[in-house]
Scaffold this active site. Structure first.
Site, PDB file in Angstrom:
ATOM      1  N   ASP A 174     -42.004 -33.982  40.917  1.00 58.39           N
ATOM      2  CA  ASP A 174     -43.331 -33.902  41.515  1.00 58.39           C
ATOM      3  C   ASP A 174     -44.357 -34.928  41.038  1.00 58.39           C
ATOM      4  O   ASP A 174     -44.778 -35.810  41.778  1.00 58.39           O
ATOM      5  CB  ASP A 174     -43.907 -32.495  41.292  1.00 58.39           C
ATOM      6  CG  ASP A 174     -42.990 -31.413  41.820  1.00 58.39           C
ATOM      7  OD1 ASP A 174     -41.827 -31.701  42.142  1.00 58.39           O
ATOM      8  OD2 ASP A 174     -43.426 -30.254  41.910  1.00 58.39           O
ATOM      9  N   GLU A 371     -38.361 -22.307  32.617  1.00 59.07           N
ATOM     10  CA  GLU A 371     -38.234 -23.412  33.570  1.00 59.07           C
ATOM     11  C   GLU A 371     -38.081 -24.749  32.866  1.00 59.07           C
ATOM     12  O   GLU A 371     -37.321 -25.611  33.298  1.00 59.07           O
ATOM     13  CB  GLU A 371     -39.471 -23.426  34.476  1.00 59.07           C
ATOM     14  CG  GLU A 371     -39.447 -24.492  35.556  1.00 59.07           C
ATOM     15  CD  GLU A 371     -40.688 -24.438  36.425  1.00 59.07           C
ATOM     16  OE1 GLU A 371     -40.712 -25.165  37.433  1.00 59.07           O
ATOM     17  OE2 GLU A 371     -41.638 -23.694  36.097  1.00 59.07           O
TER      18      GLU A 371
END
Length: 415
Positions: A174, A371
């Site tokens: 991202d 994560e």
């Protein structure tokens, strides 16, 4: 004027990153999810891969997020629910295809029903081809308009569509730093590397199915991509692979933010053991002031001006999926003769231990898989209950001990 509208209903058999936080299928994540499952139940992997390709449109596009049903939709902000059929995502399902091929070609797995696998592969092969052709048709980089360095191939260059000023969500990385300002003349190191992995997968599938002409064609594409990775993306000044953009004079220039992008050709297996670039890539990974940490390989160099800034999502933290690719390639090097075998063996042993320790210690402290992990403290962060690609630590644990049982956590000075 085209209006965004809901399509479907569709269905998808998928594994997901985190049921409480990401209860939907992600194309970017799925291939990583399937790698541990291949060892446990290859038939299940075949069913999931088939289900994903069952969502592909006639052009060859697969939506990067499968937001199916009210539970999944409730977790996605409205602005992210619209998807575009010319936006790509990392084609990680092809990693699962390669893993299945390895499983069924291995002499250690003769009890598996190879006839069933070959029948399945024959059925899905045209879909793999259509999908690959879609990537080549929709994500090409421009090698003709601008003053580019001479490259081996005039075709094999790629650019992610869907870029904003600060993000390329389609890349999966991202907020990783890219060229500023965005430019249609950009070329992206990670995407050409993914395309090489796809070509390699298709060449292997074609060979397995006795499609000799196809195997030769995909092999030529793979070779052209490997050559162009060096010709277009290697910066001699920075001794690293870099993205490319166009300056005010419309000349090609490298944009180097040392991190995962710099080692993508290595992570995707595009560098041969005898590559002249390999030594510099290993040095970058092993440098504690750049990417190496006691907890895994950082996503961005500590020396980069954007390290740890803004969202700090892919600007420093340790990600298990990328580290799995690194440790896997280090193992391949450690088991191959070549000038970097000894160094790769030391790095492999150290990184393997660091990754297992990081996930385990965080699990003991918090009870969760996370994560990502902090590159400075090793603490788990962002989404908890993240049993998606963080589960690749199980694959890492199953890798061979090349350190004689003495433990792999050696100091940087030995790397």
């Amino acid at each position: 004027m085209n209006r965004a509208q809901l399509e479907g209903p569709y269905e998808l058999f998928t594994s997901i990153p985190s049921r409480p936080f990401f209860p939907r299928g992600f194309l970017w994540d799925e291939g990583f999810h399937l790698l541990p499952i291949v060892d446990w139940d290859p038939e299940l992997v075949m069913q999931i891969v088939s289900s994903w390709f069952g969502t592909m449109d006639e052009e060859g596009w697969i939506a990067r997020e499968q937001i199916l049903g009210p539970e999944a939709r409730s977790k996605v902000p409205q602005e992210f629910q619209v998807q575009y059929p010319h936006y790509a995502n990392p084609p990680t399902l092809y990693m699962a295809i390669e893993a299945l091929l390895h499983k069924y070609q291995s002499t250690d797995n003769t009890p598996h029903n190879t006839d069933h696998f070959k029948t399945w592969l024959t059925q899905i092969y045209p879909l793999l081809q259509r999908n690959f052709d879609w990537y080549r048709r929709t994500q090409p980089g421009d090698l003709k308009t601008y003053d580019r360095p001479k490259a081996f191939s005039t075709k094999e260059a790629y650019r992610w569509r869907g870029r904003s000023d600060r993000h390329i969500l389609t890349s999966g990385l991202d907020d990783y730093p890219r060229a500023q300002p965005p430019h249609p003349g950009e070329l992206h190191t990670d995407l050409i590397s993914w395309m090489g992995m796809m070509a390699r997968s298709l060449a292997s599938v074609a060979a397995y199915l006795d499609e000799a002409e196809d195997a030769a064609r995909y092999g030529k594409i793979l070779e052209a991509i490997r050559r162009n990775i060096d010709d277009l993306h290697w910066s001699a000044k920075d001794a690293a692979y870099c993205d490319v953009t166009v300056d005010d004079y419309e000349d090609s220039v490298h944009v180097c933010h040392q991190g995962y992008i710099s080692i993508f050709p290595f992570m995707t297996g595009m560098l041969a053991p005898e590559s002249g670039k390999l030594g510099a890539v290993l040095d970058l990974i092993a440098d504690e002031e750049e990417l190496w940490s006691p907890f895994g390989v950082r996503s961005l160099s500590k020396r980069d001006a954007l390290f740890g800034t803004e969202e700090d999502y892919w600007r420093g933290p340790v990600w298990m999926n990328m580290n799995y690719l690194v440790v896997r390639e280090l193992l391949n090097l450690a088991q191959s003769s070549g000038p970097h075998q000894a160094k790769a063996t030391k790095m492999y042993s150290a990184l393997r231990k660091n990754l297992v320790d990081t996930v385990y210690k965080s699990w003991v402290e918090t009870g969760f898989a996370w994560e990502q992990y902090n590159g400075e403290t090793g603490k788990g962060q962002r989404t908890q209950h993240f049993t998606g690609w963080t589960s690749l630590v199980v694959k890492v644990m199953g890798m061979p001990d090349l350190n004689g049982g003495k433990g792999g956590g050696r100091g940087h000075e030995e790397l």
